[in-house]
Scaffold this motif. Structure first.
Motif, PDB file in Angstrom:
ATOM      1  N   GLU A 236      -4.477   7.470   8.710  1.00 52.70           N
ATOM      2  CA  GLU A 236      -3.873   6.469   9.604  1.00 52.70           C
ATOM      3  C   GLU A 236      -2.566   6.994  10.210  1.00 52.70           C
ATOM      4  OE1 GLU A 236      -3.400   2.755   7.428  1.00 52.70           O
ATOM      5  OE2 GLU A 236      -5.179   3.266   6.261  1.00 52.70           O
TER       6      GLU A 236
ATOM      7  N   GLU B 116      -1.771   6.612   0.568  1.00 53.54           N
ATOM      8  CA  GLU B 116      -3.104   6.080   0.921  1.00 53.54           C
ATOM      9  C   GLU B 116      -3.322   6.131   2.425  1.00 53.54           C
ATOM     10  OE1 GLU B 116      -4.400   2.437  -1.581  1.00 53.54           O
ATOM     11  OE2 GLU B 116      -2.200   2.373  -1.576  1.00 53.54           O
ATOM     12  N   MET B 117      -2.274   5.801   3.188  1.00 53.08           N
ATOM     13  CA  MET B 117      -2.398   5.830   4.651  1.00 53.08           C
ATOM     14  C   MET B 117      -2.715   7.245   5.119  1.00 53.08           C
ATOM     15  SD  MET B 117       0.802   3.541   5.826  1.00 53.08           S
ATOM     16  CE  MET B 117       1.577   2.545   4.596  1.00 53.08           C
TER      17      MET B 117
ATOM     18  N   ARG C 200       0.840  -1.198   0.000  1.00 51.68           N
ATOM     19  CA  ARG C 200       0.000   0.000   0.000  1.00 51.68           C
ATOM     20  C   ARG C 200       0.873   1.245   0.000  1.00 51.68           C
ATOM     21  NH1 ARG C 200      -4.060   1.429   4.041  1.00 51.68           N
ATOM     22  NH2 ARG C 200      -2.380   0.966   5.483  1.00 51.68           N
TER      23      ARG C 200
ATOM     24  N   ILE D 181      -4.162   9.658   3.325  1.00 53.37           N
ATOM     25  CA  ILE D 181      -5.526  10.017   2.917  1.00 53.37           C
ATOM     26  C   ILE D 181      -6.536   9.407   3.884  1.00 53.37           C
ATOM     27  CG2 ILE D 181      -7.264   9.688   1.079  1.00 53.37           C
ATOM     28  CD1 ILE D 181      -4.877   9.929  -0.940  1.00 53.37           C
ATOM     29  N   ASN D 182      -6.258   8.175   4.342  1.00 57.99           N
ATOM     30  CA  ASN D 182      -7.171   7.501   5.283  1.00 57.99           C
ATOM     31  C   ASN D 182      -7.000   7.984   6.722  1.00 57.99           C
ATOM     32  OD1 ASN D 182      -7.987   5.982   3.137  1.00 57.99           O
ATOM     33  ND2 ASN D 182      -6.710   4.203   3.660  1.00 57.99           N
TER      34      ASN D 182
END
Ligand SMILES: O=C(O)CCC(=O)C(=O)O
Ligand SMILES: [Fe+2]
Length: 351
Positions: free
Chosen positions: A21, A15-16, A11, A18-19
């Motif tokens: 995390e 992406e992390m 991943r 954006i999420n």
């Protein structure tokens, strides 16, 4: 191979973020107790006017000699310099940086058309997983061989943004011109025949472009964008954006490399340290993260031709200064094996 690392590396860091995390433990490079909050001082890296080394420029011999001495002194101490007046128009550099940013802003699905397998190097994604016990870098990157032409894998050259390929092609041509002038000037600064480094690099010296994207990070005190390392190249040409983050280790202290909008940072790799018999230094460097600002950089790795033996140039080996290094070939392969263990490889070339 650490399977958790493989899961994480499947991943993108983007992406992390954006999420929303938090960084997983494998991205954490140091203990909270050792967390670093003190800003590093700016590195007074010498600025070199490449125009003074061009045969078509009107200048006095003294002006050129003075600049050559400045260049030599920069490479013996910092192992890098900021090159200005390199002949690449600033509007082109702006466009190239913009196109790079636009690539990383594309939807994940689009970028993944150029994605790499976890253990592959070329393409879009994270670096192959390091050995167990090593932490991961807070970055996504696109890695492409740009020279020689027959080694390009154009299937993974992005077609989006529209001008990406054309700009990369044009940047590659400009980099070829820069490497010629820089390699010749470095030789002259050491009173050597001007082609001596170019001859070692060879006609088919490789150029690889690494587009680095460092997303914002909520824990800049314990997460790094790129772990401490020296480059395995001959030398590396870095185009930074306006966000600071690259740091150089000197006398056990980290210094931040200033951002200069139109400058190229030319940084020695281990193979130039070998060719100069230890006179020029290949500096350890790293990239820190920032809570609010994302950062992009474009590094072009300039490496001697595959299977070509390189070693200290003749003029730098004499009785008072015997060879410190032996001849090596394909050094970058061993360098990479050590890199994955968080170590330097230069000792393998020592006599
Ligand atoms: O992002 C930077 O400024 C430096 C990148 C770097 O050191 C590398 O790609 O080897
Ligand atoms: Fe590097």
């Amino acid at each position: 191979m650490a399977s958790l690392a493989n899961v994480l590396l499947s991943r993108r860091v983007q992406e992390m973020v954006i999420n929303g995390e938090e960084p997983e433990s494998l991205y954490i490079c140091r203990d909270e107790n050792e967390a670093q909050n003190v800003p590093s001082p700016l590195a007074p890296i010498p600025i070199i006017d490449l125009n003074l080394f061009s045969s078509s420029t009107t200048k006095t011999e003294e002006e050129e000699e003075e600049e050559l001495q400045k260049l030599k002194s920069a490479l013996c101490s910092w192992g890098c310099f900021q090159a200005i007046n390199h002949g690449i128009p600033s509007c082109f550099l702006d466009e190239f940086r913009q196109v790079t940013r636009e690539f990383f802003q594309l939807p994940m699905e689009e970028k993944n058309k150029y994605c790499k397998g976890i253990e592959e190097v070329e393409g879009y994604g994270g670096d192959p997983s390091p050995e167990e016990g090593q932490f991961l870098d807070w970055q996504d990157r696109l890695f492409l061989t740009v020279y020689p032409h027959d080694l390009r894998d154009t299937k993974i050259w992005p077609q989006n943004p529209k001008s990406f390929r054309e700009d990369l092609e044009s940047y590659t041509c400009k980099m070829r011109i820069v490497t010629e002038i820089v390699s010749k000037s470095m030789a002259k600064s050491l009173q050597l025949e001007e082609h001596c480094f170019l001859n070692q690099f060879g006609e088919r010296a490789a150029m690889q472009a690494r587009f680095n994207y460092y997303p914002c990070c909520q824990r800049p005190d314990i997460v790094l964008g790129l772990k401490p390392h020296a480059d395995g190249t001959g030398y590396t040409i870095i185009l930074q954006d306006e966000v600071e983050g690259l740091q150089i280790l000197r006398n056990q202290q980290w210094f931040t490399v200033p951002t200069l909008p139109n400058a190229l940072l030319i940084l020695m790799g281990d193979q130039m340290e070998i060719m100069t018999n230890g006179i020029f230094k290949s500096p350890v460097h790293r990239v820190v993260t920032d809570r609010e600002k994302e950062r992009t950089s474009i590094a072009v790795f300039y490496t001697p031709e595959k299977h070509k033996e390189i070693g200290p140039v003749d003029g730098l080996v004499h009785e008072e200064r015997p060879a410190v290094f032996k001849k090596v070939k394909d050094y970058e392969i061993t360098h990479w094996e050590y890199y994955q263990r968080g170590m330097r490889a230069l000792h393998i070339a020592h006599v």
